[in-house]
Design a protein around this motif. Structure first.
Motif, mmCIF file in Angstrom:
data_model
loop_
_atom_site.group_PDB
_atom_site.id
_atom_site.type_symbol
_atom_site.label_atom_id
_atom_site.label_comp_id
_atom_site.label_asym_id
_atom_site.label_seq_id
_atom_site.Cartn_x
_atom_site.Cartn_y
_atom_site.Cartn_z
ATOM 1 N N ASP A 34 46.037 39.219 28.199
ATOM 2 C CA ASP A 34 46.951 40.025 27.378
ATOM 3 C C ASP A 34 46.648 41.239 27.280
ATOM 4 N N ALA A 35 48.587 41.724 27.219
ATOM 5 C CA ALA A 35 48.816 42.943 27.515
ATOM 6 C C ALA A 35 49.703 43.879 26.034
ATOM 7 N N THR A 36 49.181 45.264 25.713
ATOM 8 C CA THR A 36 49.066 45.616 24.455
ATOM 9 C C THR A 36 50.507 46.744 25.555
ATOM 10 N N GLN A 37 51.537 47.363 25.332
ATOM 11 C CA GLN A 37 52.465 47.995 26.188
ATOM 12 C C GLN A 37 53.091 49.081 25.350
ATOM 13 N N ALA A 38 53.091 49.989 26.042
ATOM 14 C CA ALA A 38 54.204 51.132 25.087
ATOM 15 C C ALA A 38 54.993 51.883 26.335
ATOM 16 N N GLY A 39 56.393 52.303 25.921
ATOM 17 C CA GLY A 39 57.022 52.913 26.495
ATOM 18 C C GLY A 39 58.031 54.701 25.902
ATOM 19 N N SER A 61 50.252 50.626 30.034
ATOM 20 C CA SER A 61 50.129 49.141 29.405
ATOM 21 C C SER A 61 48.126 49.043 29.685
ATOM 22 N N ALA A 62 47.864 48.192 28.562
ATOM 23 C CA ALA A 62 45.964 47.956 28.486
ATOM 24 C C ALA A 62 45.624 47.150 28.790
ATOM 25 N N LEU A 63 44.689 46.285 29.580
ATOM 26 C CA LEU A 63 45.275 44.813 29.384
ATOM 27 C C LEU A 63 43.638 44.144 29.937
ATOM 28 N N ALA A 64 43.580 43.080 29.313
ATOM 29 C CA ALA A 64 42.368 42.110 28.677
ATOM 30 C C ALA A 64 42.537 41.483 29.248
ATOM 31 N N MET A 65 41.679 41.348 30.481
ATOM 32 C CA MET A 65 41.696 39.715 31.392
ATOM 33 C C MET A 65 41.020 38.871 31.860
ATOM 34 N N GLY A 101 35.498 38.464 32.798
ATOM 35 C CA GLY A 101 36.459 39.322 31.663
ATOM 36 C C GLY A 101 36.116 40.985 32.215
ATOM 37 N N PHE A 102 37.432 41.516 31.915
ATOM 38 C CA PHE A 102 37.737 42.943 32.119
ATOM 39 C C PHE A 102 38.522 43.589 31.634
ATOM 40 N N HIS A 103 38.288 44.611 30.860
ATOM 41 C CA HIS A 103 39.734 46.039 30.862
ATOM 42 C C HIS A 103 40.114 46.347 31.833
#
Length: 246
Positions: free
Chosen positions: A36-41, A60-64, A81-83
């Motif tokens: 799950d990715a939260t993205q900003a640009g 991008s902040a990713l929750a894997m 699981g990791f960020h």
């Protein structure tokens, strides 16, 4: 979702945020994963009568999450699981080399893009079976650099339509296409080894084709196809956008 601001004639600033989800699976190993990715640009664009330059930054902040099944010495299931964080920057510049009645502008352009991926070290937890084949991974800290050189048709309109079309074709070169990470078995901490991912294409052709359809004086609908084609792989996708200007 994003917005543009015309700071001056020929100079635009913009920002965008987004949310994405990626799911994958390996049928032969009955293992799955999710990101799950939260993205900003942020970006800036300067356009003149014959030349342009664009500069953009992304984060991008990713929750894997992963779920792995191993049938060695019984049925074993492991979860990980990791960020992670992904940073990117791209610079692109181009120049018109041919026009036909100001309606068919062809440009040559060059671009360079760098991405940096960082994540903490993590270990799989055992959901079922033995922990002997659970894996622990070292902290990945990877950089990726690629360059583009190609041609772009900025915008042209067919006489009987209310749509603008754009297209591009470029050669992309990826530096250091091999990616690897160090790992070891949780049950045997001294047995380390290196996992090498599937190599990416060092050279590929990247292309795009899209249209912007004007729905009203302030509203337009955009659609585009993008693809990257190499000797041993192909990746392609599509996107749609709705744009309101004022």
């Amino acid at each position: 979702m994003g917005f543009d601001y015309r700071a001056a004639a020929g100079f635009t600033l913009g920002a965008a945020v987004g949310q994405a989800r990626l799911d994958w699976s390996l049928p032969d190993l009955t293992s799955t994963g999710r990101a799950d990715a939260t993205q900003a640009g942020l970006y800036a664009s300067a356009h003149g009568s014959r030349r342009y330059a664009d500069l953009g930054f992304t984060y991008s902040a990713l929750a894997m999450k992963t779920l792995r099944n191993v049938t060695l010495a019984g049925a074993n299931q492991y979860a990980g699981g990791f960020h992670a964080s992904d940073f990117g920057a791209r610079f692109e510049a181009g120049q018109h080399i041919w026009r036909h009645d100001d309606a068919f502008p062809v440009m040559i352009y060059a671009a360079a893009e760098i991405q940096r991926f960082t994540a903490p070290a993590y270990s799989e937890s055992t959901l079922a079976g033995s922990a002997a084949t659970a894996l622990a991974f070292a902290a990945p800290d990877k950089n990726r650099l690629f360059t583009d050189l190609g041609f772009r048709i900025d915008s042209w309109r067919l006489a009987v339509t209310n749509a603008d079309f754009h297209a591009s074709l470029a050669w992309r070169h990826l530096f250091s296409p091999l990616q690897s990470i160090s790992a070891n078995f949780v049950g045997s901490p001294g047995t380390s080894f290196t996992v090498i991912g599937a190599p990416l294409e060092a050279d590929s052709a990247v292309t795009s084709l899209g249209t912007d359809i004007k729905l009203s004086g302030h509203l337009s609908l955009g659609m585009a196809f993008t693809g990257a084609f190499g000797t041993h792989s192909a990746a392609y996708g599509g996107q749609a956008s709705l744009r309101h200007s004022w």
